[in-house]
Design a protein around this motif. Sequence first.
Motif, PDB file in Angstrom:
ATOM      1  N   GLN A   1       0.819  -1.212   0.000  1.00 46.80           N
ATOM      2  CA  GLN A   1       0.000   0.000   0.000  1.00 46.80           C
ATOM      3  C   GLN A   1       0.857   1.268   0.000  1.00 46.80           C
ATOM      4  O   GLN A   1       0.524   2.232  -0.683  1.00 46.80           O
ATOM      5  CB  GLN A   1      -0.974  -0.012   1.173  1.00 46.80           C
ATOM      6  CG  GLN A   1      -2.111  -0.974   0.950  1.00 46.80           C
ATOM      7  CD  GLN A   1      -3.193  -0.846   2.005  1.00 46.80           C
ATOM      8  OE1 GLN A   1      -3.104  -0.046   2.925  1.00 46.80           O
ATOM      9  NE2 GLN A   1      -4.228  -1.640   1.855  1.00 46.80           N
ATOM     10  N   ILE A   2       1.936   1.259   0.744  1.00 44.46           N
ATOM     11  CA  ILE A   2       2.825   2.427   0.733  1.00 44.46           C
ATOM     12  C   ILE A   2       3.352   2.659  -0.680  1.00 44.46           C
ATOM     13  O   ILE A   2       3.312   3.782  -1.192  1.00 44.46           O
ATOM     14  CB  ILE A   2       3.981   2.251   1.742  1.00 44.46           C
ATOM     15  CG1 ILE A   2       3.441   2.315   3.181  1.00 44.46           C
ATOM     16  CG2 ILE A   2       5.067   3.310   1.517  1.00 44.46           C
ATOM     17  CD1 ILE A   2       4.456   1.909   4.248  1.00 44.46           C
ATOM     18  N   ALA A   3       3.837   1.620  -1.338  1.00 44.88           N
ATOM     19  CA  ALA A   3       4.353   1.760  -2.707  1.00 44.88           C
ATOM     20  C   ALA A   3       3.252   2.182  -3.668  1.00 44.88           C
ATOM     21  O   ALA A   3       3.480   3.014  -4.563  1.00 44.88           O
ATOM     22  CB  ALA A   3       4.998   0.448  -3.159  1.00 44.88           C
ATOM     23  N   LEU A   4       2.068   1.621  -3.507  1.00 46.99           N
ATOM     24  CA  LEU A   4       0.929   1.972  -4.366  1.00 46.99           C
ATOM     25  C   LEU A   4       0.649   3.463  -4.306  1.00 46.99           C
ATOM     26  O   LEU A   4       0.572   4.137  -5.335  1.00 46.99           O
ATOM     27  CB  LEU A   4      -0.313   1.182  -3.918  1.00 46.99           C
ATOM     28  CG  LEU A   4      -1.639   1.599  -4.538  1.00 46.99           C
ATOM     29  CD1 LEU A   4      -1.715   1.133  -5.990  1.00 46.99           C
ATOM     30  CD2 LEU A   4      -2.804   1.023  -3.731  1.00 46.99           C
TER      31      LEU A   4
ATOM     32  N   PRO B   1       2.072  13.337   0.728  1.00 45.56           N
ATOM     33  CA  PRO B   1       2.710  12.292   1.504  1.00 45.56           C
ATOM     34  C   PRO B   1       1.800  11.081   1.656  1.00 45.56           C
ATOM     35  O   PRO B   1       0.597  11.147   1.419  1.00 45.56           O
ATOM     36  CB  PRO B   1       2.934  12.959   2.862  1.00 45.56           C
ATOM     37  CG  PRO B   1       1.770  13.888   3.002  1.00 45.56           C
ATOM     38  CD  PRO B   1       1.527  14.402   1.599  1.00 45.56           C
ATOM     39  N   VAL B   2       2.397   9.985   2.075  1.00 41.09           N
ATOM     40  CA  VAL B   2       1.655   8.774   2.404  1.00 41.09           C
ATOM     41  C   VAL B   2       1.716   8.639   3.923  1.00 41.09           C
ATOM     42  O   VAL B   2       2.797   8.698   4.507  1.00 41.09           O
ATOM     43  CB  VAL B   2       2.266   7.533   1.731  1.00 41.09           C
ATOM     44  CG1 VAL B   2       1.586   6.263   2.207  1.00 41.09           C
ATOM     45  CG2 VAL B   2       2.186   7.662   0.220  1.00 41.09           C
ATOM     46  N   VAL B   3       0.556   8.483   4.528  1.00 34.83           N
ATOM     47  CA  VAL B   3       0.469   8.320   5.975  1.00 34.83           C
ATOM     48  C   VAL B   3      -0.098   6.933   6.255  1.00 34.83           C
ATOM     49  O   VAL B   3      -1.147   6.569   5.716  1.00 34.83           O
ATOM     50  CB  VAL B   3      -0.436   9.403   6.610  1.00 34.83           C
ATOM     51  CG1 VAL B   3      -0.640   9.136   8.103  1.00 34.83           C
ATOM     52  CG2 VAL B   3       0.136  10.791   6.383  1.00 34.83           C
TER      53      VAL B   3
ATOM     54  N   ALA C   1       6.294  -1.741  12.270  1.00 37.61           N
ATOM     55  CA  ALA C   1       7.280  -0.785  11.751  1.00 37.61           C
ATOM     56  C   ALA C   1       8.603  -1.483  11.441  1.00 37.61           C
ATOM     57  O   ALA C   1       9.227  -1.218  10.408  1.00 37.61           O
ATOM     58  CB  ALA C   1       7.480   0.356  12.740  1.00 37.61           C
ATOM     59  N   ALA C   2       9.020  -2.394  12.319  1.00 41.58           N
ATOM     60  CA  ALA C   2      10.287  -3.111  12.107  1.00 41.58           C
ATOM     61  C   ALA C   2      10.206  -4.070  10.928  1.00 41.58           C
ATOM     62  O   ALA C   2      11.225  -4.369  10.309  1.00 41.58           O
ATOM     63  CB  ALA C   2      10.670  -3.872  13.379  1.00 41.58           C
TER      64      ALA C   2
ATOM     65  N   ASP D   1      10.374   4.093   5.259  1.00 44.75           N
ATOM     66  CA  ASP D   1      10.936   5.421   5.020  1.00 44.75           C
ATOM     67  C   ASP D   1      10.187   6.200   3.939  1.00 44.75           C
ATOM     68  O   ASP D   1      10.406   7.391   3.767  1.00 44.75           O
ATOM     69  CB  ASP D   1      12.420   5.316   4.664  1.00 44.75           C
ATOM     70  CG  ASP D   1      12.668   4.511   3.406  1.00 44.75           C
ATOM     71  OD1 ASP D   1      11.908   3.545   3.149  1.00 44.75           O
ATOM     72  OD2 ASP D   1      13.620   4.834   2.676  1.00 44.75           O
ATOM     73  N   LEU D   2       9.268   5.548   3.229  1.00 46.40           N
ATOM     74  CA  LEU D   2       8.488   6.219   2.182  1.00 46.40           C
ATOM     75  C   LEU D   2       7.140   6.718   2.691  1.00 46.40           C
ATOM     76  O   LEU D   2       6.352   7.249   1.921  1.00 46.40           O
ATOM     77  CB  LEU D   2       8.256   5.270   1.002  1.00 46.40           C
ATOM     78  CG  LEU D   2       9.514   4.762   0.313  1.00 46.40           C
ATOM     79  CD1 LEU D   2       9.145   3.777  -0.794  1.00 46.40           C
ATOM     80  CD2 LEU D   2      10.328   5.922  -0.232  1.00 46.40           C
TER      81      LEU D   2
END
Length: 182
Positions: free
Chosen positions: A19-22, A29-31, A42-43, A49-50
């Motif tokens: 989803q972040i890449a999408l 920004p992407v939140v 997160a780990a 980082d995106l």
Amino acid sequence: MGRPKPLLEFHGETFLDRQIALFRAVCAPVVAVLGHAAPEIAAGLLNADLATLVLNPQPARGQLSSLQCGLRALPPCSSVFFLPIDSPGVQPGTLRRLLAALHSSPESDIVIPRHSGRRGHPVLMRYTLIPEFLALAPSATAREVVHAHLGTTLYVDVDDPAIHLDIDDPAAYQALLAEVRP
């Protein structure tokens, strides 16, 4: 599910990394809002980082509280997508179609994708609606704002059945994995 849903894999990536890449491909920004198991999630991300990772301190309050946390973290912008984590297969072309529809329809406040006559996610809304979502009571749902704007909602037909994905239990996840095997 046996592990945090954002870390489930689909096409070799975690749901959240996908989803972040999408979204990064079409907007910024992407939140991403994290709740239960936030440090583990997160780990486990490759694309952390995106995105701006935001913690929902009360994830037990449900999806609306996560949406509100994410909306509070956004800088001013023209429009906002929202997508639950359990919809990992949405195509970039779907996002582009929704954005184009919103930009070409100044009278529309909300754009919702539709496939085979059924609505799905992600929902795209104008930034000006954020105060309405933030004003919702904890017992409310985001649908209340969406339904209040049905007169200015635009439905866009897309060739993307993934807008209907809703992976809520291990059986649904196994069915998704079985569907995409060669």
